[in-house]
Design a protein around this motif. Structure first.
Motif, PDB file in Angstrom:
ATOM      1  N   THR A 250     -17.638 -24.413  51.842  1.00 22.59           N
ATOM      2  CA  THR A 250     -17.318 -25.216  52.995  1.00 22.59           C
ATOM      3  C   THR A 250     -16.905 -23.821  54.027  1.00 22.59           C
ATOM      4  OG1 THR A 250     -16.818 -27.245  51.662  1.00 22.59           O
ATOM      5  CG2 THR A 250     -16.126 -26.592  54.564  1.00 22.59           C
ATOM      6  N   THR A 251     -15.809 -22.745  52.923  1.00 20.11           N
ATOM      7  CA  THR A 251     -15.020 -21.865  53.697  1.00 20.11           C
ATOM      8  C   THR A 251     -15.857 -20.804  53.522  1.00 20.11           C
ATOM      9  OG1 THR A 251     -14.060 -21.301  51.811  1.00 20.11           O
ATOM     10  CG2 THR A 251     -12.610 -22.831  52.715  1.00 20.11           C
ATOM     11  N   LYS A 252     -16.782 -20.859  53.220  1.00 16.95           N
ATOM     12  CA  LYS A 252     -17.619 -19.405  53.362  1.00 16.95           C
ATOM     13  C   LYS A 252     -18.896 -19.928  54.667  1.00 16.95           C
ATOM     14  CE  LYS A 252     -22.157 -17.288  51.036  1.00 16.95           C
ATOM     15  NZ  LYS A 252     -23.351 -17.570  51.815  1.00 16.95           N
ATOM     16  N   LEU A 253     -19.317 -21.372  54.635  1.00 18.95           N
ATOM     17  CA  LEU A 253     -20.440 -21.740  55.569  1.00 18.95           C
ATOM     18  C   LEU A 253     -19.210 -21.626  57.196  1.00 18.95           C
ATOM     19  CD1 LEU A 253     -21.772 -24.771  53.977  1.00 18.95           C
ATOM     20  CD2 LEU A 253     -23.192 -22.318  55.168  1.00 18.95           C
ATOM     21  N   ALA A 254     -17.883 -21.618  56.720  1.00 27.46           N
ATOM     22  CA  ALA A 254     -17.097 -21.841  58.274  1.00 27.46           C
ATOM     23  C   ALA A 254     -16.392 -21.050  58.635  1.00 27.46           C
ATOM     24  CB  ALA A 254     -16.327 -22.633  57.660  1.00 27.46           C
ATOM     25  N   THR A 255     -16.642 -19.903  57.874  1.00 25.08           N
ATOM     26  CA  THR A 255     -16.604 -18.443  58.127  1.00 25.08           C
ATOM     27  C   THR A 255     -17.560 -17.871  59.365  1.00 25.08           C
ATOM     28  OG1 THR A 255     -15.135 -17.820  56.629  1.00 25.08           O
ATOM     29  CG2 THR A 255     -16.205 -16.421  57.869  1.00 25.08           C
TER      30      THR A 255
ATOM     31  N   ILE B 133      -6.672 -25.604  46.327  1.00 20.52           N
ATOM     32  CA  ILE B 133      -6.652 -25.173  47.432  1.00 20.52           C
ATOM     33  C   ILE B 133      -6.169 -23.863  47.571  1.00 20.52           C
ATOM     34  CG2 ILE B 133      -6.811 -27.561  47.682  1.00 20.52           C
ATOM     35  CD1 ILE B 133      -4.278 -27.626  49.228  1.00 20.52           C
ATOM     36  N   LYS B 134      -5.582 -23.700  47.368  1.00 22.78           N
ATOM     37  CA  LYS B 134      -4.336 -22.452  47.257  1.00 22.78           C
ATOM     38  C   LYS B 134      -5.128 -20.636  48.387  1.00 22.78           C
ATOM     39  CE  LYS B 134      -3.112 -20.909  42.576  1.00 22.78           C
ATOM     40  NZ  LYS B 134      -3.922 -19.223  42.611  1.00 22.78           N
ATOM     41  N   ASP B 135      -6.136 -20.527  47.218  1.00 22.71           N
ATOM     42  CA  ASP B 135      -6.629 -19.826  47.798  1.00 22.71           C
ATOM     43  C   ASP B 135      -8.015 -19.681  48.520  1.00 22.71           C
ATOM     44  OD1 ASP B 135      -6.190 -18.856  45.147  1.00 22.71           O
ATOM     45  OD2 ASP B 135      -7.476 -19.257  43.555  1.00 22.71           O
ATOM     46  N   TYR B 136      -7.916 -20.625  49.235  1.00 25.24           N
ATOM     47  CA  TYR B 136      -8.774 -20.864  50.497  1.00 25.24           C
ATOM     48  C   TYR B 136      -8.281 -21.226  51.876  1.00 25.24           C
ATOM     49  CZ  TYR B 136     -11.606 -21.825  46.474  1.00 25.24           C
ATOM     50  OH  TYR B 136     -12.313 -21.823  45.499  1.00 25.24           O
ATOM     51  N   PRO B 137      -8.638 -20.421  52.435  1.00 19.85           N
ATOM     52  CA  PRO B 137      -8.218 -21.002  54.186  1.00 19.85           C
ATOM     53  C   PRO B 137      -9.022 -22.185  55.338  1.00 19.85           C
ATOM     54  CG  PRO B 137     -10.854 -19.664  53.670  1.00 19.85           C
ATOM     55  CD  PRO B 137     -10.509 -19.916  53.095  1.00 19.85           C
ATOM     56  N   ILE B 138      -8.308 -23.371  54.755  1.00 22.36           N
ATOM     57  CA  ILE B 138      -7.693 -24.640  55.363  1.00 22.36           C
ATOM     58  C   ILE B 138      -7.149 -25.196  56.030  1.00 22.36           C
ATOM     59  CG2 ILE B 138     -10.210 -25.785  53.343  1.00 22.36           C
ATOM     60  CD1 ILE B 138      -7.769 -27.128  52.257  1.00 22.36           C
ATOM     61  N   SER B 139      -7.506 -25.665  56.974  1.00 23.65           N
ATOM     62  CA  SER B 139      -6.789 -25.455  58.542  1.00 23.65           C
ATOM     63  C   SER B 139      -5.605 -27.098  58.300  1.00 23.65           C
ATOM     64  CB  SER B 139      -7.553 -25.895  59.349  1.00 23.65           C
ATOM     65  OG  SER B 139      -8.158 -27.366  59.325  1.00 23.65           O
TER      66      SER B 139
ATOM     67  N   PHE C 205     -22.087 -33.045  47.263  1.00 26.79           N
ATOM     68  CA  PHE C 205     -23.197 -31.741  47.181  1.00 26.79           C
ATOM     69  C   PHE C 205     -22.657 -29.905  46.577  1.00 26.79           C
ATOM     70  CE2 PHE C 205     -18.498 -30.869  49.718  1.00 26.79           C
ATOM     71  CZ  PHE C 205     -18.556 -29.623  49.712  1.00 26.79           C
ATOM     72  N   ASP C 206     -23.289 -29.268  45.836  1.00 25.98           N
ATOM     73  CA  ASP C 206     -23.224 -28.936  44.709  1.00 25.98           C
ATOM     74  C   ASP C 206     -23.743 -27.340  45.237  1.00 25.98           C
ATOM     75  OD1 ASP C 206     -22.298 -30.383  43.133  1.00 25.98           O
ATOM     76  OD2 ASP C 206     -24.179 -31.362  42.375  1.00 25.98           O
ATOM     77  N   ASN C 207     -24.081 -26.891  46.673  1.00 25.74           N
ATOM     78  CA  ASN C 207     -24.659 -25.817  47.248  1.00 25.74           C
ATOM     79  C   ASN C 207     -25.379 -26.319  48.816  1.00 25.74           C
ATOM     80  OD1 ASN C 207     -27.135 -26.709  47.450  1.00 25.74           O
ATOM     81  ND2 ASN C 207     -27.702 -27.192  45.515  1.00 25.74           N
ATOM     82  N   GLU C 208     -25.134 -24.681  49.017  1.00 21.05           N
ATOM     83  CA  GLU C 208     -24.896 -24.310  50.822  1.00 21.05           C
ATOM     84  C   GLU C 208     -25.765 -25.609  51.359  1.00 21.05           C
ATOM     85  OE1 GLU C 208     -25.140 -20.522  52.312  1.00 21.05           O
ATOM     86  OE2 GLU C 208     -23.044 -20.341  50.577  1.00 21.05           O
ATOM     87  N   ASN C 209     -26.685 -25.819  50.446  1.00 20.83           N
ATOM     88  CA  ASN C 209     -28.430 -26.608  51.389  1.00 20.83           C
ATOM     89  C   ASN C 209     -27.671 -27.993  51.742  1.00 20.83           C
ATOM     90  OD1 ASN C 209     -30.280 -24.200  52.090  1.00 20.83           O
ATOM     91  ND2 ASN C 209     -30.179 -24.068  49.575  1.00 20.83           N
ATOM     92  N   GLU C 210     -27.577 -28.636  50.281  1.00 25.01           N
ATOM     93  CA  GLU C 210     -26.636 -29.918  50.002  1.00 25.01           C
ATOM     94  C   GLU C 210     -25.610 -30.532  51.311  1.00 25.01           C
ATOM     95  OE1 GLU C 210     -25.828 -30.608  46.068  1.00 25.01           O
ATOM     96  OE2 GLU C 210     -28.207 -30.899  45.742  1.00 25.01           O
ATOM     97  N   PHE C 211     -24.788 -29.176  51.709  1.00 28.32           N
ATOM     98  CA  PHE C 211     -23.800 -29.727  52.739  1.00 28.32           C
ATOM     99  C   PHE C 211     -24.391 -29.078  53.546  1.00 28.32           C
ATOM    100  CE2 PHE C 211     -20.686 -27.593  55.259  1.00 28.32           C
ATOM    101  CZ  PHE C 211     -19.610 -28.812  55.310  1.00 28.32           C
ATOM    102  N   LEU C 212     -25.647 -28.290  53.895  1.00 29.10           N
ATOM    103  CA  LEU C 212     -26.023 -28.132  55.641  1.00 29.10           C
ATOM    104  C   LEU C 212     -27.177 -29.558  55.950  1.00 29.10           C
ATOM    105  CD1 LEU C 212     -25.863 -25.239  55.972  1.00 29.10           C
ATOM    106  CD2 LEU C 212     -24.399 -26.015  56.848  1.00 29.10           C
TER     107      LEU C 212
END
Length: 374
Positions: A277-282, A312-318, A232-239
């Protein structure tokens, strides 16, 4: 006036925090709710490291009690253990990778007892053709929806999945929480639920049916639902095929590196996808995760600190999970592994990765009781 505004701000902030940690299933067990809340808290500062089939086998060994390629390398186990239910739908004794389900159950219990996290995927065979997960010649999902010709068969398969999931209990007889990741890599073309044979509407429908059936019909209240995509390249494709906030708890994706020359592309792609992903999750008050990754046979000796961590270091992933260590595979006549083993080319760098205080393995995780709220 200032005091009133401050109290309102605190109350509003507190309410948002509680809301952000709510599972989609309001009837989830206390331990499942606690795990979800605690993963939220941890993801702000740490990322958990996971490995598929870690306790079952590794490079050159199988079913040796307590053994693990990760343990052999850093004297610690993963914080997250991945497993797969493929073939459970046929009531087979072993899954698609040859792991006996009885052993899998015990491995899950062992890991849970030590405070680790369990995630389970399901490479289900094709219910329309009796082919494998990779049989993509037909519109299978349409056939298993309500009123479809294979709907009753699919329900029977879900019954068998539920029997196994319900059998996962701790020493007190309580259900072990599971991050369940069905119909994964939905944007790919390689699975029968993929984009070439399944419309977004069909995907949403089968996801919602599966959640409703397992939660409401089978009374499974220990599941945390992991939505998983790729390419996916953007939010619309992810969703595009996203089934709804009321039936999803974790937003995740899979991404692998291919070839030494693919390092820069891998890092850039992962960062871009984590941005989304992290933006949408937030925004949706969900967890985010890097559910599958790796570089087959890890030929880059500094891959862990030079590629994966920068990505991955700059992102709040579980959590971030690398795929299985199958070792030599006669079917392909080549080695197949994604985590280092003792003496492997990247083992030294993996030890540096392990020493990163922001990356947690089982020992550090065991200092926190993820299955209880304070």
């Amino acid at each position: 006036m200032k005091k009133i505004l401050l109290l309102l701000l605190i109350a509003t902030s507190s309410h948002c925090q509680v809301y952000a940690q709510e599972l989609s299933n309001k009837n989830a067990t206390k331990a499942t709710k606690a795990l979800y809340q605690n993963l939220h808290k941890l993801s702000k500062k740490q990322v958990l490291f996971g490995h598929q089939d870690d306790l079952a086998y590794g490079v050159g060994w199988k079913y040796e009690p307590g053994k693990s390629d990760i343990k052999e390398t850093v004297n610690d186990y993963p914080a997250v253990y991945g497993w797969d239910l493929g073939k459970i739908e046929h009531q087979r004794e072993k899954n698609l990778d040859g792991v006996p389900f009885d052993k899998m159950r015990e491995y899950i219990k062992t890991a849970h007892q030590k405070g680790a996290v369990i995630t389970i995927s399901w490479h289900a065979d094709n219910p329309l053709t009796n082919g494998s997960s990779w049989d993509t010649a037909h519109h299978t999902v349409k056939s298993i929806l309500p009123n479809g010709e294979k709907h009753e068969i699919f329900k029977t398969w879900l019954d068998r999945v539920s029997v196994f999931l319900q059998s996962l209990k701790n020493a007190k007889g309580e259900e072990i929480p599971v991050l369940f990741r069905p119909f994964h890599e939905l944007k790919g073309k390689w699975f029968w639920w993929g984009r070439n044979t399944t419309s977004p509407e069909e995907y949403k429908a089968i996801w919602r049916f599966t959640v409703n059936y397992l939660q409401n019909q089978k009374k499974l209240n220990n599941l945390i639902w992991v939505y998983n995509t790729n390419e996916f390249d953007n939010e619309n494709e992810f969703l595009e095929s996203y089934p709804g906030d009321d039936v999803v708890d974790v937003l995740s994706f899979d991404q692998y590196q291919y070839g030494i020359e693919g390092k820069k592309k891998f890092i850039n792609t992962v960062k871009k996808q984590l941005d989304i992903t992290t933006k949408l999750a937030t925004e949706k008050n969900k967890l985010s995760a890097f559910a599958e990754t790796g570089f087959e046979n890890i030929p880059d000796p500094s891959w862990w600190t030079g590629t994966l961590w920068p990505a991955i270091k700059d992102y709040p992933i579980s959590y971030v999970l690398v795929w299985r260590n199958a070792g030599y595979m006669p079917s392909t006549k080549k080695m197949h592994y994604y985590a280092p083993y003792k003496g492997q080319a990247s083992a030294k760098d993996f030890k540096k990765f392990y020493q990163n205080k922001k990356v947690w393995f089982e020992k550090m995780l065991s200092t926190k009781n993820l299955y209880q709220t304070k």
